[in-house]
Enzyme design. Structure first.
Site, mmCIF file in Angstrom:
data_model
loop_
_atom_site.group_PDB
_atom_site.id
_atom_site.type_symbol
_atom_site.label_atom_id
_atom_site.label_comp_id
_atom_site.label_asym_id
_atom_site.label_seq_id
_atom_site.Cartn_x
_atom_site.Cartn_y
_atom_site.Cartn_z
ATOM 1 N N HIS A 47 0.828 -1.201 0.000
ATOM 2 C CA HIS A 47 0.000 0.000 0.000
ATOM 3 C C HIS A 47 0.869 1.261 0.000
ATOM 4 C CE1 HIS A 47 -2.231 3.183 2.303
ATOM 5 N NE2 HIS A 47 -3.103 2.947 1.348
ATOM 6 N N GLU A 50 2.119 1.958 -3.413
ATOM 7 C CA GLU A 50 1.040 2.566 -4.204
ATOM 8 C C GLU A 50 1.009 4.076 -4.019
ATOM 9 O OE1 GLU A 50 -3.408 3.596 -3.445
ATOM 10 O OE2 GLU A 50 -2.969 1.528 -2.877
ATOM 11 N N HIS A 51 1.228 4.531 -2.798
ATOM 12 C CA HIS A 51 1.260 5.969 -2.522
ATOM 13 C C HIS A 51 2.516 6.620 -3.110
ATOM 14 C CE1 HIS A 51 -1.888 7.026 0.633
ATOM 15 N NE2 HIS A 51 -2.128 5.755 0.359
ATOM 16 N N GLU A 127 -4.096 7.852 7.578
ATOM 17 C CA GLU A 127 -5.071 6.953 6.942
ATOM 18 C C GLU A 127 -5.354 5.748 7.839
ATOM 19 O OE1 GLU A 127 -5.765 4.588 2.684
ATOM 20 O OE2 GLU A 127 -3.869 5.634 3.072
#
Length: 404
Positions: A47, A50-51, A127
Site C-alpha cells: 500500500h 502505491e502511494h 489513513e
C-alpha cells in the site's frame, strides 16, 4: 467479443477489449502483489508503494503527474488489496498514450525522495488512524485477523504505524524489484482501443519492468473463533459472522454468490426481512463475499444496539441453517439469478468494471469467459446446490466478531 491477448517476450501480458461505440478508454496494470505478499515486518509496504509512486519521477514532480492527466480531462488512481495492486487511468481514446506513459513513468522512474517519503509516512499513518476510527472499516480488519490469525492475508492492508515508520527508500526499491515484475503483471485496456497500438506503446514504455521470477504466497488457512473488541465512543455494536467459503477458481463460486444474494443481497433478502423488517434490530444488515484464488469467506454483517449483538449473530446464522435444512424456493433463486445476471451485464457498460472482470478471469483462470458463458454458469445453479453449499459452510467453524 473483440478481445485480443498478446504475451511479450518479457512475460508481460496485454489484453484489450475494443468497444468502438465508446469515446473513452480505461487502462491499467495489475500486479499479483498485495498485503498477503508481505512479511510481518513489511506489513503495509504494498500500500505504501502505491502511494509513493505518485510522489515524483526523474522527469515529473508530484503535481506534474496529476496536472498532465487532468489537463486531458482524464483520471489516474491506484488501489491495493490483499492479493493485487492496480495502477490505472481513464481518459479520452486519443489520449491513451499519455496515460500509458504516465503509468510507466511512475512505476519505472519514481525517485522516492526522502522528503516525500517522510511526508507520505505521515499521510498513511493518518489513513491508518482514520480507518481505526471508522468502525465500518475497523471491524473488517478485526474479522480478517480472526479468520486468518497470524497470517499475511489476515493483516491490515494499510499496515501499522510501526511498520510504516520503518520503511526506507531502499526497502521500497528492493520490494518493487522483487515483486513488481512482468511475470505477475497484466496490462488491460477496455473501451475504444486499438490493440496493436496498445501493444506497441506498452512494449516501448514498460521495457524496463523487472523480469524477476514471480513470488509465491503462503496458502491461506481459515480459522474459526470469536472476538469481542471494546471501543469507546460507539453508539452501536458492529457484528460480523463468517464461514469458510469458496475461491474464484472453484465451481461453487457462482452458487456462493447466489446464496449471498438470497441471504443478504437486498431488501427482499432473508436477513434484511427477518432482522430489520420483522425484528427491527438493525438499520444496516447484509451479506458479503471475500474470494481469492485459493480460498474464500462468506459473511454477514449488522449494526445494532450493543445488547442485541449476540441475538443478531444467532439470527443471521439461523437463516443460513434454514437454507441448509430446506432448499430455497424457485422464486428466491430466480430473483438472485436475475440480480447476478444484471450486475454482470451492467458491468460491461463501464470500462473500468470491464477491466476488473478481465483481470479476475485472466488471473484466476488464465482465460477470458464470454458473457454468455458466465450467465450460463449462473443459470446452471439449482436449489439443491444452494442447500448443499449452506450445509457445507456450517460444517466449518464460524468466525464471530463484535466491535462495540
Amino acid at each position: 467479443m473483440s478481445i485480443q491477448i498478446t504475451s511479450l517476450n518479457t512475460g508481460l501480458t496485454i489484453i484489450s477489449h475494443n468497444m468502438p461505440a465508446l469515446e473513452t478508454v480505461s487502462a491499467g496494470i495489475w500486479f499479483d502483489v498485495g498485503s498477503r505478499s508481505e512479511t510481518k515486518e513489511y506489513n503495509g509496504i504494498s500500500h505504501f508503494v502505491e502511494h509513493m509512486v505518485f510522489k515524483g519521477t526523474k522527469s515529473r514532480s508530484p503535481k506534474q503527474i496529476v496536472d498532465e492527466i487532468e489537463n486531458t480531462g482524464g483520471y489516474i488512481n491506484a488501489y491495493t488489496s490483499r492479493d493485487n495492486t492496480a495502477f490505472y487511468v481513464r481518459l479520452l481514446k486519443e489520449d491513451l498514450h499519455i496515460g500509458i506513459d504516465l503509468l510507466a513513468d511512475i512505476l519505472l522512474n519514481s525517485t522516492f525522495e526522502d522528503s516525500e517519503l517522510e511526508r507520505e509516512q505521515k499521510v498513511v499513518i493518518q489513513e491508518i488512524m482514520q480507518s481505526i476510527d471508522d468502525p465500518d472499516d475497523y471491524v473488517y480488519d478485526l474479522f480478517a485477523q480472526q479468520a486468518f490469525n497470524n497470517q499475511p492475508i489476515g493483516r491490515s492492508i494499510l499496515g501499522i504505524k510501526e511498520t510504516v515508520e520503518s520503511f526506507t527508500k531502499d526497502h521500497i526499491k528492493s520490494y518493487m524489484e522483487d515483486h513488481y515484475n512482468t511475470n505477475n503483471a497484466v496490462v488491460v485496456a477496455t473501451g475504444n482501443v486499438d490493440h496493436d497500438l496498445l501493444v506497441s506503446m506498452v512494449e516501448n514504455k514498460f521495457a524496463g519492468l523487472s523480469t524477476t521470477k514471480k513470488h509465491a504466497v503462503d496458502p491461506a488457512i481459515y480459522n474459526g473463533g470469536k472476538l469481542i473488541k471494546e471501543k469507546q465512543g460507539l453508539e452501536q455494536a458492529h457484528s460480523l459472522i463468517g464461514f469458510k467459503g469458496y475461491s474464484y477458481r472453484q465451481s461453487e463460486f457462482y452458487a456462493q454468490s447466489l446464496l449471498s444474494s438470497i441471504l443478504g443481497g437486498g431488501m427482499s433478502s432473508r436477513i434484511f426481512q427477518e432482522i430489520r423488517e420483522v425484528q427491527g434490530l438493525a438499520y444496516s444488515v447484509y451479506s458479503f463475499i471475500w474470494a481469492w484464488e485459493d480460498l474464500g469467506v462468506f459473511g454477514m454483517y449488522a449494526g445494532c444496539e450493543t445488547q442485541q449483538s449476540h441475538t443478531i449473530l444467532s439470527s443471521m446464522k439461523n437463516e443460513l441453517e434454514k437454507i441448509a435444512e430446506k432448499e430455497p424456493t424457485t422464486e428466491e433463486l430466480e430473483r438472485a439469478k436475475k440480480q447476478a445476471q444484471s450486475a454482470i451485464v451492467m458491468a460491461l457498460e463501464s470500462t473500468g468494471s470491464r477491466c476488473e472482470q478481465i483481470v479476475r478471469q485472466w488471473t484466476h483462470h488464465n482465460k477470458i469467459f464470454s458473457t454468455q458463458e458466465i450467465l450460463q454458469m449462473v443459470n446452471n445453479v439449482t436449489p439443491p446446490d444452494i442447500k448443499s453449499l449452506a450445509h457445507d459452510m456450517l460444517s466449518h467453524p464460524t468466525v464471530e466478531v463484535i466491535l462495540r
